[in-house]
Design an enzyme around this catalytic site. Sequence first.
Site, PDB file in Angstrom:
ATOM      1  N   HIS A 101       0.829  -1.205   0.000  1.00  0.00           N
ATOM      2  CA  HIS A 101       0.000   0.000   0.000  1.00  0.00           C
ATOM      3  C   HIS A 101       0.864   1.255   0.000  1.00  0.00           C
ATOM      4  O   HIS A 101       2.083   1.199   0.183  1.00  0.00           O
ATOM      5  CB  HIS A 101      -0.922   0.022   1.229  1.00  0.00           C
ATOM      6  N   ASP A 103       0.473   4.936   1.999  1.00  0.00           N
ATOM      7  CA  ASP A 103      -0.348   5.599   3.018  1.00  0.00           C
ATOM      8  C   ASP A 103      -1.043   6.829   2.436  1.00  0.00           C
ATOM      9  O   ASP A 103      -0.461   7.564   1.646  1.00  0.00           O
ATOM     10  CB  ASP A 103       0.523   6.079   4.183  1.00  0.00           C
ATOM     11  N   HIS A 256       4.828   0.297   0.360  1.00  0.00           N
ATOM     12  CA  HIS A 256       5.518  -0.470   1.402  1.00  0.00           C
ATOM     13  C   HIS A 256       4.631  -1.592   1.925  1.00  0.00           C
ATOM     14  O   HIS A 256       3.405  -1.579   1.726  1.00  0.00           O
ATOM     15  CB  HIS A 256       6.039   0.430   2.525  1.00  0.00           C
ATOM     16  N   ARG A 271       5.525   6.343  14.850  1.00  0.00           N
ATOM     17  CA  ARG A 271       5.395   6.880  13.493  1.00  0.00           C
ATOM     18  C   ARG A 271       4.932   8.327  13.488  1.00  0.00           C
ATOM     19  O   ARG A 271       3.930   8.669  14.104  1.00  0.00           O
ATOM     20  CB  ARG A 271       4.391   6.030  12.733  1.00  0.00           C
TER      21      ARG A 271
HETATM   22  O1  LIG Z   1       5.235  -1.474  10.571  1.00  0.00           O
HETATM   23  C1  LIG Z   1       5.728  -1.207   9.483  1.00  0.00           C
HETATM   24  O2  LIG Z   1       6.830  -1.619   9.116  1.00  0.00           O
HETATM   25  C2  LIG Z   1       4.971  -0.310   8.533  1.00  0.00           C
HETATM   26  C3  LIG Z   1       3.531  -0.232   8.872  1.00  0.00           C
HETATM   27  C4  LIG Z   1       2.815   0.728   7.960  1.00  0.00           C
HETATM   28  O3  LIG Z   1       2.291   0.370   6.942  1.00  0.00           O
HETATM   29  C5  LIG Z   1       2.830   2.139   8.285  1.00  0.00           C
HETATM   30  O4  LIG Z   1       3.280   2.524   9.365  1.00  0.00           O
HETATM   31  O5  LIG Z   1       2.388   2.935   7.433  1.00  0.00           O
HETATM   32 FE   LIG Z   2       1.687   2.093   5.745  1.00  0.00          FE
END
Ligand SMILES: O=C(O)CCC(=O)C(=O)O
Ligand SMILES: [Fe+2]
Length: 280
Positions: A101, A103, A256, A271
């Site tokens: 996907h 984001d 990702h 994040r």
């Molecule tokens: O946990 C991860 O490595 C990425 C998860 C994810 O898709 C995000 O944080 O946007």
């Molecule tokens: Fe993500």
Amino acid sequence: MDAQQMMVMPVSGAVGAEVRGIDISRPLPAVTVATLRAALGEHGVLFFRDQALTEAQHIAFAEQFAKININRFFRAVEGWPQIAEVRKEPEQTKNIGGGWHTDHSYDQIPALGSLLYAREVPPSGGDTIFASMFAAYDALSDGLKRTLEGLRAVHSSRHVFGTQAKRGDDLKDRLGNAEAATQDAVHPMVITHPISGKKALYVNRGFTTHIEGWTVEESKPLLEYLYQHGARPEFSCRFNWAPGSMAFWDNRATWHLAVNDYQGHRRLMHRITLEGVAIS
Ligand SMILES: O=C(O)CCC(=O)C(=O)O
Ligand SMILES: [Fe+2]
């Protein structure tokens, strides 16, 4: 450390670079910020290792690049509304972001990207894979490139974060605010990247629902072709996390996928997401 000592080392043929010789816990000179921004536009994702950061330092690093976007769906770190928690506990089986996907493609103005910082990682596994949508676009035939340049696609958050989403009980306490998942956005299927000026394929399996003016059924074969094409190994890189690792990715240039191969172990990431600009 000054910009001269900083090195940007590509980690694969198509996507990702590790930035060495930099301490991101302290304010950076403007020239370094500019170099990192250009490197992000070039490589799609930047990796930093062995960075000891407090929450305040994570925020300060992020704010040098753009305004922080407060995520509507992820639970925030207690006391830090700007930081979303990406957490999987040993007893939870589903992870967040386990399929390819991009984001925020469901927003009219998609987020620039995220700065994901590892606090606790499993003994092995839990990698994140990134794919270059510059490389994916470049490898298409001229005929398909021309076709895609005349098309736009619809993106939505409803089926993922909304009240109708098929979400396991497992993810309930990590995601919330399903009523807010009502956005749809239409974007060109090929965009010109705001930093690098390069063309990038801009559809993704997570959030693209159909091609504008086509039915979902009609859209499926072409989108499916593009999803399989974009996931080709030669367009990707794989990042193995350690506590103190940071990945800074650009949503307009990459997809990702978080690999869910560490059942029975905790993984805890912080994040921060940055506001983007209009894309075309
Ligand atoms: O946990 C991860 O490595 C990425 C998860 C994810 O898709 C995000 O944080 O946007
Ligand atoms: Fe993500």
